[in-house]
Motif scaffolding. Sequence first.
Motif, PDB file in Angstrom:
ATOM      1  N   THR A 117      14.597  16.522  12.789  1.00  0.00           N
ATOM      2  CA  THR A 117      13.938  16.671  11.490  1.00  0.00           C
ATOM      3  C   THR A 117      12.708  17.555  11.595  1.00  0.00           C
ATOM      4  O   THR A 117      12.474  18.427  10.748  1.00  0.00           O
ATOM      5  N   THR A 118      11.934  17.326  12.644  1.00  0.00           N
ATOM      6  CA  THR A 118      10.713  18.123  12.837  1.00  0.00           C
ATOM      7  C   THR A 118      11.045  19.591  13.053  1.00  0.00           C
ATOM      8  O   THR A 118      10.417  20.479  12.466  1.00  0.00           O
ATOM      9  N   THR A 119      12.043  19.856  13.884  1.00  0.00           N
ATOM     10  CA  THR A 119      12.399  21.240  14.201  1.00  0.00           C
ATOM     11  C   THR A 119      12.960  21.952  12.978  1.00  0.00           C
ATOM     12  O   THR A 119      12.606  23.110  12.707  1.00  0.00           O
ATOM     13  N   VAL A 120      13.832  21.281  12.246  1.00  0.00           N
ATOM     14  CA  VAL A 120      14.381  21.881  11.025  1.00  0.00           C
ATOM     15  C   VAL A 120      13.262  22.163  10.027  1.00  0.00           C
ATOM     16  O   VAL A 120      13.210  23.238   9.410  1.00  0.00           O
ATOM     17  N   SER A 121      12.356  21.227   9.864  1.00  0.00           N
ATOM     18  CA  SER A 121      11.244  21.409   8.922  1.00  0.00           C
ATOM     19  C   SER A 121      10.355  22.568   9.328  1.00  0.00           C
ATOM     20  O   SER A 121       9.952  23.390   8.493  1.00  0.00           O
ATOM     21  N   LEU A 122      10.054  22.649  10.623  1.00  0.00           N
ATOM     22  CA  LEU A 122       9.232  23.757  11.103  1.00  0.00           C
ATOM     23  C   LEU A 122       9.943  25.085  10.911  1.00  0.00           C
ATOM     24  O   LEU A 122       9.325  26.098  10.578  1.00  0.00           O
ATOM     25  N   GLY A 123      11.262  25.085  11.118  1.00  0.00           N
ATOM     26  CA  GLY A 123      12.023  26.312  10.898  1.00  0.00           C
ATOM     27  C   GLY A 123      11.959  26.773   9.458  1.00  0.00           C
ATOM     28  O   GLY A 123      11.804  27.969   9.178  1.00  0.00           O
ATOM     29  N   VAL A 124      12.064  25.836   8.529  1.00  0.00           N
ATOM     30  CA  VAL A 124      11.967  26.185   7.105  1.00  0.00           C
ATOM     31  C   VAL A 124      10.589  26.738   6.782  1.00  0.00           C
ATOM     32  O   VAL A 124      10.452  27.736   6.052  1.00  0.00           O
ATOM     33  N   VAL A 125       9.559  26.098   7.330  1.00  0.00           N
ATOM     34  CA  VAL A 125       8.192  26.588   7.111  1.00  0.00           C
ATOM     35  C   VAL A 125       8.047  28.006   7.648  1.00  0.00           C
ATOM     36  O   VAL A 125       7.424  28.876   7.016  1.00  0.00           O
ATOM     37  N   CYS A 126       8.622  28.258   8.811  1.00  0.00           N
ATOM     38  CA  CYS A 126       8.549  29.608   9.398  1.00  0.00           C
ATOM     39  C   CYS A 126       9.244  30.634   8.515  1.00  0.00           C
ATOM     40  O   CYS A 126       8.740  31.746   8.325  1.00  0.00           O
ATOM     41  N   VAL A 127      10.421  30.299   7.995  1.00  0.00           N
ATOM     42  CA  VAL A 127      11.135  31.228   7.122  1.00  0.00           C
ATOM     43  C   VAL A 127      10.248  31.635   5.948  1.00  0.00           C
ATOM     44  O   VAL A 127      10.179  32.805   5.564  1.00  0.00           O
ATOM     45  N   VAL A 128       9.548  30.660   5.367  1.00  0.00           N
ATOM     46  CA  VAL A 128       8.678  30.946   4.221  1.00  0.00           C
ATOM     47  C   VAL A 128       7.469  31.774   4.633  1.00  0.00           C
ATOM     48  O   VAL A 128       7.156  32.799   4.015  1.00  0.00           O
ATOM     49  N   LEU A 129       6.804  31.351   5.704  1.00  0.00           N
ATOM     50  CA  LEU A 129       5.542  31.995   6.073  1.00  0.00           C
ATOM     51  C   LEU A 129       5.735  33.386   6.672  1.00  0.00           C
ATOM     52  O   LEU A 129       4.901  34.281   6.447  1.00  0.00           O
ATOM     53  N   VAL A 130       6.814  33.598   7.442  1.00  0.00           N
ATOM     54  CA  VAL A 130       7.006  34.938   8.008  1.00  0.00           C
ATOM     55  C   VAL A 130       7.350  35.949   6.909  1.00  0.00           C
ATOM     56  O   VAL A 130       7.174  37.159   7.099  1.00  0.00           O
TER      57      VAL A 130
END
Length: 218
Positions: A117-130
Amino acid sequence: MLGQHGRGLSTALFTRPALALARAGVTPNMLTVAGTVLTVGAAVSTLPQGRFLLAPPLLAALLAADSCDGILARATGRTSQFGAFLDSTMDRLADGAIFGSLIVWAALHLADGALRTTTVSLGVVCVVLVAAVPYARARAESIGATASVGIAERTDRLVIIGVAILAVGLGAPAWVLSAGLALVAAASAVTVIQRIVVVRSQALAQERAGAMPGGERA
């Protein structure tokens, strides 16, 4: 930042190959699109399956060669506003493919529910922020401001996540990739904030200049 320091090296390495491509009739825009297609293909065919030893060097080679389009455009005098727009747009697609593929890997392969869950959430955040980092710069330029500041350019973000991917491929625990995503997200967030602050300062200066007697509002 790595991107700034790497431009001189990229120019030295890829000027001759770029000129050879120009003689063969290849245009900068052709290189931009081809590089993106290859990068997206490499990302989605390696990362979701967990091929973490193959993916980093393959993507690094493709992303390094991605600088050829700009070198070719400058060397042949074929720079254009559309070319810059196309290059930036294709970069967002490539970045999305890389981070999106990592999200798929985490969702499919991580057994630990909390870590998944943490990794998927961080990945989504990265997609948005990058995507937000270059958007902030582009939007700033559209109002006459400059927002080239920031602690993490595209090269920095990709190097961070590439090292994390390779480390897991070499046997490091999966949380190392989560940490890499967290670092990319944090650095991207700081960069967005830095650009907002800089643009706000410039916008206020423009407004004060426009309000002064004899001044013109930009």
